[in-house]
Design a protein around this motif. Structure first.
Motif, PDB file in Angstrom:
ATOM      1  N   GLY A   1      -2.938  -2.944 -32.391  1.00 44.38           N
ATOM      2  CA  GLY A   1      -3.367  -1.552 -32.331  1.00 44.38           C
ATOM      3  C   GLY A   1      -4.609  -1.349 -31.477  1.00 44.38           C
ATOM      4  O   GLY A   1      -5.336  -0.359 -31.657  1.00 44.38           O
ATOM      5  N   TYR A   2      -4.839  -2.243 -30.516  1.00 47.00           N
ATOM      6  CA  TYR A   2      -6.051  -2.162 -29.708  1.00 47.00           C
ATOM      7  C   TYR A   2      -5.905  -1.227 -28.514  1.00 47.00           C
ATOM      8  O   TYR A   2      -6.908  -0.907 -27.867  1.00 47.00           O
ATOM      9  CB  TYR A   2      -6.449  -3.558 -29.228  1.00 47.00           C
ATOM     10  N   ALA A   3      -4.678  -0.802 -28.226  1.00 52.98           N
ATOM     11  CA  ALA A   3      -4.441   0.103 -27.107  1.00 52.98           C
ATOM     12  C   ALA A   3      -3.663   1.321 -27.564  1.00 52.98           C
ATOM     13  O   ALA A   3      -2.680   1.199 -28.289  1.00 52.98           O
ATOM     14  CB  ALA A   3      -3.675  -0.610 -25.995  1.00 52.98           C
TER      15      ALA A   3
ATOM     16  N   HIS B   1       0.437 -16.861 -21.933  1.00 52.56           N
ATOM     17  CA  HIS B   1       0.025 -15.824 -20.982  1.00 52.56           C
ATOM     18  C   HIS B   1       1.128 -14.783 -20.788  1.00 52.56           C
ATOM     19  O   HIS B   1       0.861 -13.706 -20.241  1.00 52.56           O
ATOM     20  CB  HIS B   1      -0.398 -16.451 -19.650  1.00 52.56           C
ATOM     21  N   ALA B   2       2.335 -15.096 -21.223  1.00 52.38           N
ATOM     22  CA  ALA B   2       3.443 -14.140 -21.146  1.00 52.38           C
ATOM     23  C   ALA B   2       3.583 -13.301 -22.406  1.00 52.38           C
ATOM     24  O   ALA B   2       4.517 -12.498 -22.519  1.00 52.38           O
ATOM     25  CB  ALA B   2       4.755 -14.880 -20.878  1.00 52.38           C
ATOM     26  N   SER B   3       2.658 -13.459 -23.347  1.00 54.82           N
ATOM     27  CA  SER B   3       2.736 -12.735 -24.633  1.00 54.82           C
ATOM     28  C   SER B   3       1.471 -11.960 -24.963  1.00 54.82           C
ATOM     29  O   SER B   3       1.376 -11.358 -26.029  1.00 54.82           O
ATOM     30  CB  SER B   3       3.018 -13.726 -25.769  1.00 54.82           C
ATOM     31  N   SER B   4       0.497 -11.949 -24.060  1.00 56.83           N
ATOM     32  CA  SER B   4      -0.808 -11.376 -24.384  1.00 56.83           C
ATOM     33  C   SER B   4      -0.741  -9.900 -24.758  1.00 56.83           C
ATOM     34  O   SER B   4      -1.435  -9.444 -25.677  1.00 56.83           O
ATOM     35  CB  SER B   4      -1.777 -11.572 -23.212  1.00 56.83           C
ATOM     36  N   PHE B   5       0.120  -9.136 -24.088  1.00 61.07           N
ATOM     37  CA  PHE B   5       0.143  -7.702 -24.370  1.00 61.07           C
ATOM     38  C   PHE B   5       0.959  -7.367 -25.611  1.00 61.07           C
ATOM     39  O   PHE B   5       0.774  -6.301 -26.197  1.00 61.07           O
ATOM     40  CB  PHE B   5       0.604  -6.932 -23.133  1.00 61.07           C
ATOM     41  N   ALA B   6       1.804  -8.271 -26.049  1.00 64.10           N
ATOM     42  CA  ALA B   6       2.436  -8.100 -27.358  1.00 64.10           C
ATOM     43  C   ALA B   6       1.378  -8.192 -28.451  1.00 64.10           C
ATOM     44  O   ALA B   6       1.370  -7.405 -29.403  1.00 64.10           O
ATOM     45  CB  ALA B   6       3.524  -9.154 -27.570  1.00 64.10           C
ATOM     46  N   ARG B   7       0.462  -9.163 -28.318  1.00 61.90           N
ATOM     47  CA  ARG B   7      -0.610  -9.310 -29.315  1.00 61.90           C
ATOM     48  C   ARG B   7      -1.539  -8.093 -29.292  1.00 61.90           C
ATOM     49  O   ARG B   7      -1.961  -7.607 -30.346  1.00 61.90           O
ATOM     50  CB  ARG B   7      -1.431 -10.570 -29.028  1.00 61.90           C
ATOM     51  N   ILE B   8      -1.821  -7.579 -28.108  1.00 63.29           N
ATOM     52  CA  ILE B   8      -2.695  -6.411 -27.984  1.00 63.29           C
ATOM     53  C   ILE B   8      -2.064  -5.198 -28.661  1.00 63.29           C
ATOM     54  O   ILE B   8      -2.723  -4.480 -29.430  1.00 63.29           O
ATOM     55  CB  ILE B   8      -2.986  -6.118 -26.500  1.00 63.29           C
TER      56      ILE B   8
ATOM     57  N   SER C   1      -6.590 -12.051 -21.866  1.00 64.38           N
ATOM     58  CA  SER C   1      -6.715 -10.597 -22.022  1.00 64.38           C
ATOM     59  C   SER C   1      -6.642 -10.174 -23.486  1.00 64.38           C
ATOM     60  O   SER C   1      -7.290  -9.198 -23.878  1.00 64.38           O
ATOM     61  CB  SER C   1      -5.631  -9.872 -21.222  1.00 64.38           C
ATOM     62  N   TYR C   2      -5.865 -10.901 -24.291  1.00 62.01           N
ATOM     63  CA  TYR C   2      -5.773 -10.531 -25.705  1.00 62.01           C
ATOM     64  C   TYR C   2      -7.115 -10.618 -26.410  1.00 62.01           C
ATOM     65  O   TYR C   2      -7.582  -9.616 -26.981  1.00 62.01           O
ATOM     66  CB  TYR C   2      -4.719 -11.379 -26.418  1.00 62.01           C
ATOM     67  N   PRO C   3      -7.811 -11.757 -26.413  1.00 63.93           N
ATOM     68  CA  PRO C   3      -9.087 -11.780 -27.128  1.00 63.93           C
ATOM     69  C   PRO C   3     -10.144 -10.882 -26.503  1.00 63.93           C
ATOM     70  O   PRO C   3     -11.013 -10.356 -27.218  1.00 63.93           O
ATOM     71  CB  PRO C   3      -9.503 -13.256 -27.069  1.00 63.93           C
ATOM     72  N   VAL C   4     -10.076 -10.668 -25.186  1.00 59.81           N
ATOM     73  CA  VAL C   4     -11.066  -9.804 -24.537  1.00 59.81           C
ATOM     74  C   VAL C   4     -10.845  -8.352 -24.938  1.00 59.81           C
ATOM     75  O   VAL C   4     -11.784  -7.656 -25.346  1.00 59.81           O
ATOM     76  CB  VAL C   4     -11.009  -9.965 -23.004  1.00 59.81           C
ATOM     77  N   VAL C   5      -9.612  -7.873 -24.847  1.00 59.75           N
ATOM     78  CA  VAL C   5      -9.313  -6.490 -25.234  1.00 59.75           C
ATOM     79  C   VAL C   5      -9.613  -6.272 -26.718  1.00 59.75           C
ATOM     80  O   VAL C   5     -10.170  -5.240 -27.110  1.00 59.75           O
ATOM     81  CB  VAL C   5      -7.851  -6.136 -24.909  1.00 59.75           C
ATOM     82  N   ARG C   6      -9.246  -7.241 -27.540  1.00 58.55           N
ATOM     83  CA  ARG C   6      -9.549  -7.143 -28.967  1.00 58.55           C
ATOM     84  C   ARG C   6     -11.043  -6.940 -29.193  1.00 58.55           C
ATOM     85  O   ARG C   6     -11.458  -6.073 -29.977  1.00 58.55           O
ATOM     86  CB  ARG C   6      -9.067  -8.394 -29.684  1.00 58.55           C
ATOM     87  N   ALA C   7     -11.844  -7.725 -28.502  1.00 63.99           N
ATOM     88  CA  ALA C   7     -13.293  -7.620 -28.655  1.00 63.99           C
ATOM     89  C   ALA C   7     -13.809  -6.259 -28.206  1.00 63.99           C
ATOM     90  O   ALA C   7     -14.645  -5.646 -28.887  1.00 63.99           O
ATOM     91  CB  ALA C   7     -13.976  -8.733 -27.861  1.00 63.99           C
ATOM     92  N   VAL C   8     -13.326  -5.779 -27.064  1.00 63.01           N
ATOM     93  CA  VAL C   8     -13.785  -4.500 -26.530  1.00 63.01           C
ATOM     94  C   VAL C   8     -13.437  -3.372 -27.498  1.00 63.01           C
ATOM     95  O   VAL C   8     -14.280  -2.518 -27.822  1.00 63.01           O
ATOM     96  CB  VAL C   8     -13.175  -4.238 -25.139  1.00 63.01           C
ATOM     97  N   ALA C   9     -12.191  -3.356 -27.984  1.00 66.92           N
ATOM     98  CA  ALA C   9     -11.765  -2.294 -28.904  1.00 66.92           C
ATOM     99  C   ALA C   9     -12.534  -2.361 -30.219  1.00 66.92           C
ATOM    100  O   ALA C   9     -12.971  -1.326 -30.753  1.00 66.92           O
ATOM    101  CB  ALA C   9     -10.263  -2.391 -29.150  1.00 66.92           C
ATOM    102  N   GLU C  10     -12.713  -3.563 -30.754  1.00 64.12           N
ATOM    103  CA  GLU C  10     -13.435  -3.701 -32.015  1.00 64.12           C
ATOM    104  C   GLU C  10     -14.901  -3.313 -31.852  1.00 64.12           C
ATOM    105  O   GLU C  10     -15.471  -2.655 -32.733  1.00 64.12           O
ATOM    106  CB  GLU C  10     -13.314  -5.132 -32.537  1.00 64.12           C
ATOM    107  N   LYS C  11     -15.508  -3.706 -30.755  1.00 69.72           N
ATOM    108  CA  LYS C  11     -16.913  -3.393 -30.534  1.00 69.72           C
ATOM    109  C   LYS C  11     -17.134  -1.900 -30.341  1.00 69.72           C
ATOM    110  O   LYS C  11     -18.142  -1.344 -30.803  1.00 69.72           O
ATOM    111  CB  LYS C  11     -17.428  -4.165 -29.313  1.00 69.72           C
ATOM    112  N   LEU C  12     -16.190  -1.245 -29.677  1.00 73.08           N
ATOM    113  CA  LEU C  12     -16.307   0.197 -29.446  1.00 73.08           C
ATOM    114  C   LEU C  12     -15.849   1.015 -30.642  1.00 73.08           C
ATOM    115  O   LEU C  12     -16.121   2.218 -30.714  1.00 73.08           O
ATOM    116  CB  LEU C  12     -15.517   0.599 -28.195  1.00 73.08           C
ATOM    117  N   GLY C  13     -15.138   0.385 -31.551  1.00 71.24           N
ATOM    118  CA  GLY C  13     -14.741   1.064 -32.779  1.00 71.24           C
ATOM    119  C   GLY C  13     -13.460   1.870 -32.695  1.00 71.24           C
ATOM    120  O   GLY C  13     -13.281   2.828 -33.458  1.00 71.24           O
ATOM    121  N   GLY C  14     -12.556   1.479 -31.824  1.00 67.32           N
ATOM    122  CA  GLY C  14     -11.289   2.196 -31.743  1.00 67.32           C
ATOM    123  C   GLY C  14     -10.466   1.754 -30.555  1.00 67.32           C
ATOM    124  O   GLY C  14     -10.935   0.976 -29.708  1.00 67.32           O
TER     125      GLY C  14
END
Length: 338
Positions: A208-210, A197-204, A160-173
Motif C-alpha cells: 500500500g505504499y503507492a 528485481h522482477a518482483s519489487s513493484f508487487a511488494r510495493i 526500489s521496494y525498501p526505498v519506496v517503503r521507507a519514503v512512504a513510511e517516513k512521509l506518513g502515507g
C-alpha cells in the motif's frame, strides 16, 4: 545466482558446522548492522548540517548508493554500478550544470552520503529480510536530515521496494510512482524469490505504499505481468502504443492528494542503442530524450528517486551507459532540489 541470499546462507552453514554459538553470530551481525547504519547516519547529519547552514533549500538531493546485485535473475553486475555512476557524474568531459541551469557543485542542490555496505552485511550472514530493513532504515536516516531527499544509485531493481517503503513510511502515507522500465517487475515471486528485481513493484503495491503506479517503456511483459497490473490497478504504457501515449506522458501531473512523487528509472527502459550497458537487452525502447522530455515536463513534488540496473560489466563502449545514468541523476537532482 538465482537464489537470494545464497552467500549469507553459506556463511551461516559454515558457522554452524564449526559449532559457533548462534548467540555469538547474532551479536556479531548486530554490530555490523549498527556500524553500517552509524556510517550513513553520521554522513547524513554532516551533509544536513551543511545544507541548513547555507540556507535557502526547501529540498536538497542526497545520493545514497545501494550496491546490491544478488537479486538479479540473469547477471549480477549492477552491484558494481554506484561508483561508476559517481565517476561519470563528475567526469571532466562535461560541466556540473543541469539542462535547467542548476549547479550541482552547490551542496544545497546535491550531496552524497555514500553507500550502504551491502557486501559486508551479506558477508556477516545478514539475510534479505534484514537487509531490506537496513536499506529502508538508511533511507529514513537521510530523510531525517531535513531538507535532504534520497536519490538512490542501484544496484538491481529489488532496491526500489525498501526505498519506496521507507519514503512512504517516513512521509506518513502513500505516494505516486513514475516507473521507467522495459519490464513491469511485478511478478508475485520470480523464480521463488519474493525480493527478486522482477518482483519489487508487487511488494510495493501489496504494502500500500503507492496510490498510483505508472509504468513507461514496457515492451517485455507476459500474461502474469498484465494480470498483476490489473490486480493492482497499474497504469502500464507499452512501447507499442508510445506514439499514441506520448502527448499524455509528456504532460503528466502527479501527486495531488498524496505525500509526493517517486521516480524509478531502470536504464533498460531505453533502447539499447542509447543504453547498452544493462543486463537485459530489450530492443525497441525509449530514446534518452523521450525519458528526459517526460521528466522535464512532469508537474510534481518529487520526494525521491532511484536509477538502477546499470551493469558495468556490459558497459564496454567507453562507459557510455554510465554517462547516461549520470545525466539522468543530474536531471533528477534538478527535479528534486528546490
Amino acid at each position: 545466482m538465482k537464489s537470494a541470499g545464497r552467500l549469507g546462507v553459506n556463511y551461516m552453514q559454515k558457522l554452524h558446522a564449526s559449532n559457533v554459538p548462534i548467540e555469538l553470530v547474532k551479536k556479531g551481525q548486530n554490530r555490523v548492522i549498527e556500524a553500517s547504519l552509524t556510517l550513513i547516519r553520521e554522513r547524513a547529519k554532516l551533509k544536513g548540517e551543511l545544507v541548513r547552514a547555507l540556507g535557502g533549500a526547501a529540498a536538497s538531493t542526497s545520493l545514497l548508493g545501494v550496491p546490491l546485485g544478488h537479486n538479479s535473475s540473469f547477471l549480477q553486475g549492477p552491484a558494481f554500478a554506484p561508483p561508476r555512476i559517481r565517476e561519470a557524474i563528475w567526469c571532466g568531459s562535461t560541466n556540473s550544470t543541469t539542462e535547467e541551469g542548476k549547479e550541482l557543485n552547490d551542496p544545497r542542490i546535491l550531496t552524497d552520503v555514500g553507500d550502504v555496505p551491502v557486501q559486508e552485511l551479506r558477508d556477516a550472514g545478514v539475510d534479505d529480510d534484514r537487509l531490506m530493513s537496513i536499506i529502508s532504515e538508511s533511507v529514513k536516516l537521510v530523510m531525517e536530515e531535513d531538507p535532504l531527499c534520497p536519490l538512490v544509485l542501484g544496484g538491481d531493481h529489488s532496491i526500489s521496494y525498501p526505498v519506496v517503503r521507507a519514503v512512504a513510511e517516513k512521509l506518513g502515507g502513500p505516494i505516486d510512482i513514475l516507473h521507467f522500465d522495459a519490464h513491469p517487475d511485478i511478478y508475485h515471486a520470480f523464480e521463488g524469490n519474493k525480493y527478486s528485481h522482477a518482483s519489487s513493484f508487487a511488494r510495493i503495491m501489496e504494502g500500500g505504499y503507492a496510490r498510483r503506479l505508472l509504468q513507461v517503456g514496457i515492451r517485455s511483459i507476459n500474461k502474469e505481468g498484465r494480470e498483476q497490473g490489473k490486480r493492482f490497478g497499474v497504469e502500464q504504457y507499452e512501447m507499442r502504443t508510445f506514439s499514441r501515449d506520448r502527448q499524455f506522458l509528456e504532460n503528466l501531473k502527479l501527486g495531488e492528494g498524496v505525500k509526493g512523487v517517486y521516480i524509478s528509472v531502470d536504464l533498460d527502459c531505453m533502447d539499447p542503442a542509447f543504453a547498452p550497458g544493462v543486463s537485459h537487452i530489450e530492443p525497441g525502447g525509449l530514446s534518452f530524450r523521450d525519458v528526459l522530455n517526460i521528466l522535464h515536463n512532469l508537474q510534481a513534488d518529487v520526494v525521491g528517486a532511484d536509477v538502477v540496473e546499470l551493469n558495468p560489466q556490459r558497459d564496454t563502449v567507453d562507459g557510455m551507459t554510465a554517462m547516461v545514468a549520470a545525466k539522468l541523476v543530474r536531471e533528477l537532482t534538478a527535479k528534486i532540489s528546490k
